[in-house]
Design a protein around this motif. Sequence first.
Motif, PDB file in Angstrom:
ATOM      1  N   GLY A  32       0.791  -1.225   0.000  1.00 22.95           N
ATOM      2  CA  GLY A  32       0.000   0.000   0.000  1.00 22.95           C
ATOM      3  C   GLY A  32       0.821   1.271   0.000  1.00 22.95           C
ATOM      4  O   GLY A  32       0.268   2.370   0.006  1.00 22.95           O
ATOM      5  N   GLY A  33       2.149   1.145  -0.013  1.00 21.10           N
ATOM      6  CA  GLY A  33       3.013   2.322   0.016  1.00 21.10           C
ATOM      7  C   GLY A  33       3.604   2.644  -1.347  1.00 21.10           C
ATOM      8  O   GLY A  33       3.195   2.085  -2.376  1.00 21.10           O
ATOM      9  N   PHE A  34       4.609   3.518  -1.312  1.00 22.17           N
ATOM     10  CA  PHE A  34       5.236   3.990  -2.556  1.00 22.17           C
ATOM     11  C   PHE A  34       5.829   2.832  -3.364  1.00 22.17           C
ATOM     12  O   PHE A  34       5.651   2.764  -4.585  1.00 22.17           O
ATOM     13  N   GLY A  35       6.527   1.919  -2.680  1.00 25.13           N
ATOM     14  CA  GLY A  35       7.182   0.811  -3.393  1.00 25.13           C
ATOM     15  C   GLY A  35       6.192  -0.020  -4.174  1.00 25.13           C
ATOM     16  O   GLY A  35       6.433  -0.363  -5.337  1.00 25.13           O
ATOM     17  N   GLU A  36       5.060  -0.317  -3.549  1.00 23.01           N
ATOM     18  CA  GLU A  36       4.064  -1.149  -4.235  1.00 23.01           C
ATOM     19  C   GLU A  36       3.385  -0.384  -5.366  1.00 23.01           C
ATOM     20  O   GLU A  36       3.060  -0.965  -6.403  1.00 23.01           O
ATOM     21  N   THR A  37       3.180   0.939  -5.182  1.00 21.56           N
ATOM     22  CA  THR A  37       2.537   1.709  -6.262  1.00 21.56           C
ATOM     23  C   THR A  37       3.377   1.698  -7.538  1.00 21.56           C
ATOM     24  O   THR A  37       2.861   1.876  -8.625  1.00 21.56           O
ATOM     25  N   LEU A  38       4.695   1.474  -7.361  1.00 20.89           N
ATOM     26  CA  LEU A  38       5.576   1.423  -8.529  1.00 20.89           C
ATOM     27  C   LEU A  38       5.552   0.047  -9.195  1.00 20.89           C
ATOM     28  O   LEU A  38       6.247  -0.181 -10.189  1.00 20.89           O
ATOM     29  N   GLY A  39       4.786  -0.882  -8.611  1.00 26.16           N
ATOM     30  CA  GLY A  39       4.658  -2.200  -9.227  1.00 26.16           C
ATOM     31  C   GLY A  39       5.539  -3.268  -8.616  1.00 26.16           C
ATOM     32  O   GLY A  39       5.724  -4.337  -9.199  1.00 26.16           O
ATOM     33  N   ASN A  40       6.082  -2.998  -7.428  1.00 22.92           N
ATOM     34  CA  ASN A  40       7.047  -3.918  -6.835  1.00 22.92           C
ATOM     35  C   ASN A  40       6.422  -4.868  -5.815  1.00 22.92           C
ATOM     36  O   ASN A  40       5.415  -4.544  -5.184  1.00 22.92           O
ATOM     37  N   ASP A  41       7.085  -6.030  -5.624  1.00 26.22           N
ATOM     38  CA  ASP A  41       6.723  -6.999  -4.590  1.00 26.22           C
ATOM     39  C   ASP A  41       7.491  -6.624  -3.328  1.00 26.22           C
ATOM     40  O   ASP A  41       8.692  -6.856  -3.226  1.00 26.22           O
ATOM     41  N   VAL A  42       6.784  -6.031  -2.353  1.00 27.96           N
ATOM     42  CA  VAL A  42       7.475  -5.500  -1.176  1.00 27.96           C
ATOM     43  C   VAL A  42       7.905  -6.588  -0.198  1.00 27.96           C
ATOM     44  O   VAL A  42       8.723  -6.337   0.691  1.00 27.96           O
ATOM     45  N   SER A  43       7.384  -7.810  -0.351  1.00 24.79           N
ATOM     46  CA  SER A  43       7.725  -8.866   0.606  1.00 24.79           C
ATOM     47  C   SER A  43       9.217  -9.194   0.571  1.00 24.79           C
ATOM     48  O   SER A  43       9.784  -9.610   1.579  1.00 24.79           O
ATOM     49  N   LEU A  44       9.836  -8.987  -0.579  1.00 24.75           N
ATOM     50  CA  LEU A  44      11.278  -9.240  -0.689  1.00 24.75           C
ATOM     51  C   LEU A  44      12.065  -8.426   0.342  1.00 24.75           C
ATOM     52  O   LEU A  44      13.053  -8.888   0.900  1.00 24.75           O
ATOM     53  N   LEU A  45      11.621  -7.199   0.577  1.00 23.96           N
ATOM     54  CA  LEU A  45      12.362  -6.296   1.461  1.00 23.96           C
ATOM     55  C   LEU A  45      12.191  -6.653   2.935  1.00 23.96           C
ATOM     56  O   LEU A  45      13.061  -6.372   3.760  1.00 23.96           O
ATOM     57  N   GLN A  46      11.061  -7.289   3.245  1.00 27.80           N
ATOM     58  CA  GLN A  46      10.791  -7.623   4.655  1.00 27.80           C
ATOM     59  C   GLN A  46      11.785  -8.644   5.187  1.00 27.80           C
ATOM     60  O   GLN A  46      12.020  -8.722   6.394  1.00 27.80           O
ATOM     61  N   ALA A  47      12.403  -9.406   4.305  1.00 28.37           N
ATOM     62  CA  ALA A  47      13.305 -10.484   4.740  1.00 28.37           C
ATOM     63  C   ALA A  47      14.531  -9.973   5.491  1.00 28.37           C
ATOM     64  O   ALA A  47      15.115 -10.703   6.298  1.00 28.37           O
TER      65      ALA A  47
END
Length: 221
Positions: A32-47
């Motif tokens: 729901g943030g900027f990263g996802e609005t750009l089309g990215n899978d944010v779960s990668l960063l949570q690791a």
Amino acid sequence: MQIDAQPFPFELDPAHAALVIIDMQRDFVEPGGFGETLGNDVSLLQAIVPACAAMLSAWRQAGGLVVHTREAHQADLSDCPPAKRLRGNPTLRIGDEGPMGRILIAGEPGNQIIDALAPLPGEIVIDKPGKGAFYATPLQNLLQQAGIRQLLFMGVTTEVCVQTSMREANDRGYDCLLLEDCTESYFPHFKAAAVEMMRAQGAIVGWTAPSAAVLAALANK
Ligand code: TIU
């Protein structure tokens, strides 16, 4: 204190070093943030959050200076160049209302650093309008006042805000060490390339090391 780093050992002097945590914000790490609005899978960063939290905890225990950054724009967008806001075709643009408040706007819920890495009172928090931590911020003055000469980097994303900040720091004369397992990209091959290019040519931008190498050195202090 010698750190087992690439392309050769890094002589860490904790009294004159700061841990710089780049943009570990909900806007990049949560849906729901900027990263996802750009089309990215944010779960990668949570690791990388557990490794970042362990490094932050050890650095605090060692009494080291901590700097947190946030990519953040003022509510009136006066510090956001139209070229940045209008670039590409995101689902929401900077300043638009999203599920975590206005995208990439200072003070909004989505712009906060994630709870696991929340700043403590007294730690430096830099709001930056660009990708680099030095552009249009007080960071250089604050580091100089604190006598800092070395920077340990972690955060997101490796090839965008981390790399830009590390290059800005390198040009300002800081020795920079990137903690490999404490940084991530939405594109794993971009992370790999960025890590490799920064330490190439005899550490042309800086050193890289796993956080375990720094943790081991701090533990043996
Ligand atoms: N899009 C992307 O990879 N990164 C950014 O826009 N900002 C940061 O890296 N923080």
